[in-house]
Scaffold this active site. Sequence first.
Site, PDB file in Angstrom:
ATOM      1  N   ASP A 152      25.403  38.395  -8.073  1.00 18.42           N
ATOM      2  CA  ASP A 152      25.626  38.495  -9.514  1.00 18.42           C
ATOM      3  C   ASP A 152      24.866  39.691 -10.080  1.00 18.42           C
ATOM      4  O   ASP A 152      24.094  40.348  -9.379  1.00 18.42           O
ATOM      5  CB  ASP A 152      25.230  37.195 -10.227  1.00 18.42           C
ATOM      6  CG  ASP A 152      23.782  36.758  -9.947  1.00 18.42           C
ATOM      7  OD1 ASP A 152      23.061  37.480  -9.237  1.00 18.42           O
ATOM      8  OD2 ASP A 152      23.379  35.690 -10.441  1.00 18.42           O
TER       9      ASP A 152
ATOM     10  N   ASN B 115      19.695  25.769 -16.111  1.00 20.61           N
ATOM     11  CA  ASN B 115      20.830  25.001 -16.640  1.00 20.61           C
ATOM     12  C   ASN B 115      21.775  24.587 -15.507  1.00 20.61           C
ATOM     13  O   ASN B 115      22.912  24.189 -15.760  1.00 20.61           O
ATOM     14  CB  ASN B 115      21.587  25.838 -17.668  1.00 20.61           C
ATOM     15  CG  ASN B 115      21.995  27.190 -17.093  1.00 20.61           C
ATOM     16  OD1 ASN B 115      21.828  27.437 -15.900  1.00 20.61           O
ATOM     17  ND2 ASN B 115      22.508  28.057 -17.939  1.00 20.61           N
TER      18      ASN B 115
ATOM     19  N   HIS C  19      22.920  26.711 -13.241  1.00 18.94           N
ATOM     20  CA  HIS C  19      23.862  27.757 -12.832  1.00 18.94           C
ATOM     21  C   HIS C  19      23.605  28.227 -11.400  1.00 18.94           C
ATOM     22  O   HIS C  19      22.502  28.159 -10.875  1.00 18.94           O
ATOM     23  CB  HIS C  19      23.908  28.925 -13.828  1.00 18.94           C
ATOM     24  CG  HIS C  19      22.757  29.868 -13.811  1.00 18.94           C
ATOM     25  ND1 HIS C  19      22.501  30.740 -14.848  1.00 18.94           N
ATOM     26  CD2 HIS C  19      21.794  30.113 -12.883  1.00 18.94           C
ATOM     27  CE1 HIS C  19      21.442  31.461 -14.550  1.00 18.94           C
ATOM     28  NE2 HIS C  19      20.989  31.110 -13.370  1.00 18.94           N
TER      29      HIS C  19
ATOM     30  N   GLU D  68      27.912  29.735 -15.111  1.00 16.01           N
ATOM     31  CA  GLU D  68      27.212  28.981 -16.143  1.00 16.01           C
ATOM     32  C   GLU D  68      27.874  27.623 -16.354  1.00 16.01           C
ATOM     33  O   GLU D  68      29.001  27.406 -15.892  1.00 16.01           O
ATOM     34  CB  GLU D  68      27.235  29.778 -17.451  1.00 16.01           C
ATOM     35  CG  GLU D  68      26.561  31.163 -17.365  1.00 16.01           C
ATOM     36  CD  GLU D  68      25.038  31.079 -17.394  1.00 16.01           C
ATOM     37  OE1 GLU D  68      24.449  30.082 -16.905  1.00 16.01           O
ATOM     38  OE2 GLU D  68      24.416  32.020 -17.917  1.00 16.01           O
TER      39      GLU D  68
END
Length: 240
Positions: A69, A137, A139, A144
């Site tokens: 990423d 979170n 991810h 996400e």
Amino acid sequence: MSMKKIIAETYEELSRETSQRIAMFIRENPDSLVCFAAGDTPLGTYSELVKMQAAGEVNLSDVYYAGLDEWIGLGENDKGSCYQVMHDHFYNPARIPKERIHVFDGLKDPQISCEQMNEWLAKRGKLGLTLLGIGMNGHLGFNEPNVPQASGAIIVPLDETTKTVSVKYFDKELPVSMGVTLGLSTLLAAREVLLIASGEKKAQLIRNTFNGTKNPANPASMLQGHPRLTLLLDREASGL
Ligand code: GLP
């Protein structure tokens, strides 16, 4: 569930355990494609891998690498970009030849970046192994919460939690709002998945994630049921 769980006493032991698994994979699967996460958690693993290579235990240039990423807008000269982290902590010290690596460039037009990554993936076949971290979170890469499962590279608006946490990586204010990432379907198709987590701050998250139910609001929970998933935790992250 086929998930394996390894609990190490310390971060150092966690890094050694993880690096040994990766080295074994590389020895057994030369010329396959692997994908390693940036972030803080795997840095110890990368330095262990470099040490193992120096000791003649593995040749890290035997496989091909795909970036996981990147923050859109950040490039190699920005401290905290995935490019900078992976090159400074792994690709450069491990002396991986350029032709073996394809990563996202956050300064390029993101659409073009995704197309180029997809071409690299098409050339190299499915991921053999991926080493993932887990965001606060849930991810994976920049998949996400509630981002639809996708194959190949995608552009994603960053979640508020990700933006808040992002400041820990940067040495100056860098307003990030979008990311590029390999999609969840591509990660789930990897033959082997290692998920690494360290520290008390991840304990509740790990507990909620691997509770037996898949929930798109927690992307890491979608790993459950993967045929070769190993969870690598230190004692603090496994505390709950
Ligand atoms: C970051 C990255 C992920 C990383 C995760 C955990 O934002 N996009 O690839 O695995 O969050 O990071 P850390 O290891 O620093 O907790």
